[in-house]
Design a protein around this motif. Structure first.
Motif, short mmCIF file in Angstrom:
data_model
loop_
_atom_site.label_atom_id
_atom_site.label_comp_id
_atom_site.label_asym_id
_atom_site.label_seq_id
_atom_site.Cartn_x
_atom_site.Cartn_y
_atom_site.Cartn_z
N SER A 116 49.66 35.88 -34.34
CA SER A 116 50.77 36.43 -34.98
C SER A 116 49.98 36.72 -36.44
O SER A 116 49.97 38.18 -36.87
N GLN A 118 47.49 37.18 -37.30
CA GLN A 118 45.95 37.93 -36.71
C GLN A 118 46.51 39.33 -36.28
O GLN A 118 45.50 40.06 -36.22
N GLY A 119 47.36 39.38 -36.31
CA GLY A 119 47.77 40.81 -35.49
C GLY A 119 47.68 41.29 -34.67
O GLY A 119 48.25 42.02 -34.02
N GLY A 120 48.71 39.93 -33.32
CA GLY A 120 48.13 40.22 -32.05
C GLY A 120 49.75 40.51 -31.30
O GLY A 120 49.30 39.44 -30.05
N ILE A 121 50.49 40.33 -32.25
CA ILE A 121 52.33 39.98 -31.71
C ILE A 121 51.69 40.41 -30.27
O ILE A 121 52.77 40.95 -29.05
N HIS A 122 51.25 41.89 -30.40
CA HIS A 122 51.15 43.13 -29.14
C HIS A 122 50.95 42.27 -27.84
O HIS A 122 51.43 42.40 -27.06
N ASP A 295 57.94 42.82 -31.52
CA ASP A 295 56.67 44.32 -31.13
C ASP A 295 57.84 45.67 -31.09
O ASP A 295 56.77 46.48 -31.89
N SER A 300 56.22 44.92 -37.07
CA SER A 300 56.05 44.47 -36.03
C SER A 300 55.34 42.70 -36.10
O SER A 300 55.79 41.92 -35.93
N SER A 301 54.00 43.08 -36.94
CA SER A 301 52.75 41.74 -37.39
C SER A 301 53.47 40.82 -38.19
O SER A 301 53.94 39.77 -38.14
N ALA A 305 54.70 37.28 -37.82
CA ALA A 305 54.05 36.22 -38.44
C ALA A 305 55.16 34.89 -38.74
O ALA A 305 54.95 33.78 -38.55
#
Ligand code: PHE
Length: 451
Positions: A116, A118-122, A295, A300-301, A305
């Motif tokens: 999260s 790293q902004g990878g929640i998607h 998301d 969202s990010s 996080a």
């Protein structure tokens, strides 16, 4: 002897470290869905009443036992009565079983917090992400290692310099983050229907199972019957007001569970267009559903996080309390130095975490009584051994050493306002409730009933 033991520097240190133990994954994912399922406000009220009566009596019993004996669970029972040393051994086995698999779940949370950030929640919100991740062999174990190292470093720092210091920083941060995310969630368009669903008292779904579900949840949420409260009690300053401290820990634990509900229930409600069945998804609620919910939200990010960092803090403070309990046993029983005890437990936990982690991948064809490894350890400890240990503790206090020992210890540092309640609880009501929890949780674990 007890006076020489190192311990918390203040009552606040005890309250925050103990609340750190109590506040964990149980508060964040399990409480909200139980509350949503069992009649919202009615469940909340039932839970609160049980906390202040049943939970209070068990917690004050353990903390006072620990403070009076001045030692961890393994020797605490024998300190009062040699013939009953075995209750200490039984209680000590429990954190020993729980700690390794708790680190596996802690590892998953670490992974989600990192992804999260790293902004990878998607990516994490895809249907297959969670199962894909836990079925790998190396990556989840690396996450366990990171989580375990963090826990061990804190415990190696000692009671004051490690456990207390870290809890006094992490717990206030956790509260701030929790309030922030809850406010964000309840102000989303359409969230109020979810808030109403969570809070409105309803008698639909309320019955004896509600009370049993609340009791079981309470038991786990307050970290009872694992030797943790005995150990932390042994670190408590002799002058600190015991009843007040225990009450504050309960309020903290219940308050966090309540806020977690305000954060999760409305968010899921908005996402699922009012379909509450999503809330009943158990562990996958946290790792599969919530990433999808986040998301779909604005920011969202950031929100994902913050959420997973707060879950990580909750999981870390709980695992710290588990490891501290085990390290205290090695120090008390085998006279190990703290550093040696930490390294010993680190190695044992890492090895024992392997089956729990691989049970979702390479070893998934191996099951015990139909459970994978992690669920088996969870079942044996939470559903079987913990109620047995708590039952024996009540009988030990109620009928062997007599409740006066606890009353005297509480009164040595302040007033014991709920003394009469405690006496009735420990001798009569709590043992009956615990047997009911045991029967209920075993039947539930074996799939005869569903919660
Ligand atoms: N009390 C924790 C919770 O509510 C659970 C726990 C704490 C489990 C410490 C193990 C050790 O999630």
């Amino acid at each position: 002897m007890s006076n020489e033991r190192s311990g918390f520097s203040s009552r606040l240190g005890f309250v925050l470290a103990t609340a750190g133990s109590a506040v964990g994954l149980g508060n964040i994912w399990r409480f909200p869905y139980l509350a949503a399922k069992y009649g919202g406000g009615t469940f909340l009220l039932t839970y609160l009443i049980l906390t202040l009566t049943f939970g209070f009596s068990l917690m004050i019993t353990e903390v006072a036992l620990g403070r009076k004996a001045g030692t961890s669970a393994i020797r605490a029972f024998g300190h009062f009565n040699k013939k009953h040393t075995f209750i200490g051994y039984l209680t000590t086995i429990i954190p020993f079983i729980i700690f390794p698999y708790y680190c596996v779940i802690g590892g998953w949370v670490t992974k989600y917090a990192l992804i999260s950030l790293q902004g990878g929640i998607h990516n994490a919100a895809s249907d297959t992400f969670f199962t894909g991740f836990i079925s790998k062999s190396a990556e989840p174990m690396i996450c366990v290692l990171v989580f375990l190292i963090a826990t061990t470093v804190v415990v190696a720092g000692g009671v004051k310099g490690g456990v207390e210091r870290v809890s006094t920083i992490m717990m206030p941060v956790l509260i701030v983050l929790l309030i922030g995310v809850s406010l964000f969630c309840i102000t989303r368009p359409g969230a109020m229907a979810g808030v109403a669903y969570y809070l409105k008292p309803s008698l639909k779904g309320f019955g004896p199972t509600t009370i049993l579900a609340a009791l079981g949840q309470l038991f786990y949420s307050m970290s009872l019957a694992m030797g943790i409260m005995i150990t932390f009690g042994s670190y408590m300053p002799k002058k600190a007001d015991l009843e007040k401290s225990v009450t504050q820990v309960e309020i903290f634990d219940t308050g966090v569970a309540f806020l977690a509900g305000l954060m999760i229930v409305p968010a899921v409600f908005v996402f699922s267009n009012g379909d509450s069945s999503m809330l009943a998804k158990g562990p996958s609620l946290m790792f599969v559903m919530l990433p999808k919910v986040f998301d779909s939200m604005a920011f969202s990010s950031v929100i994902a996080a913050v959420f997973f960092i707060l879950v990580l803090l909750a999981a870390l403070t709980s695992s710290i309390s588990l490891l501290e309990t085990l390290v205290a046993v090695l120090m008390d029983k085998f006279h190990m130095k703290r550093g040696t005890a930490c390294i010993t437990m680190f190695i044992i936990a890492l090895l024992l975490a392997v089956p729990s982690s691989l049970g979702f991948g390479a070893w998934s064809n191996i099951t015990i009584l139909g459970f994978d490894f992690l669920d088996f350890f969870d079942f044996i400890s939470n559903s079987v051994l913990m109620p047995i240990a708590a039952f024996l503790t009540c009988l030990f206090v109620g009928y062997i050493i007599k409740p006066k020992v606890i009353v005297d210890e509480v009164e040595s540092s302040g007033e014991f306002k709920r003394k009469s309640l405690f006496l009735i609880m420990v001798k009569y009501i709590a043992p009956i409730c615990i047997v009911a929890i045991l029967v209920f949780s075993v039947l539930e674990g074996l799939g005869f009933i569903t919660v």
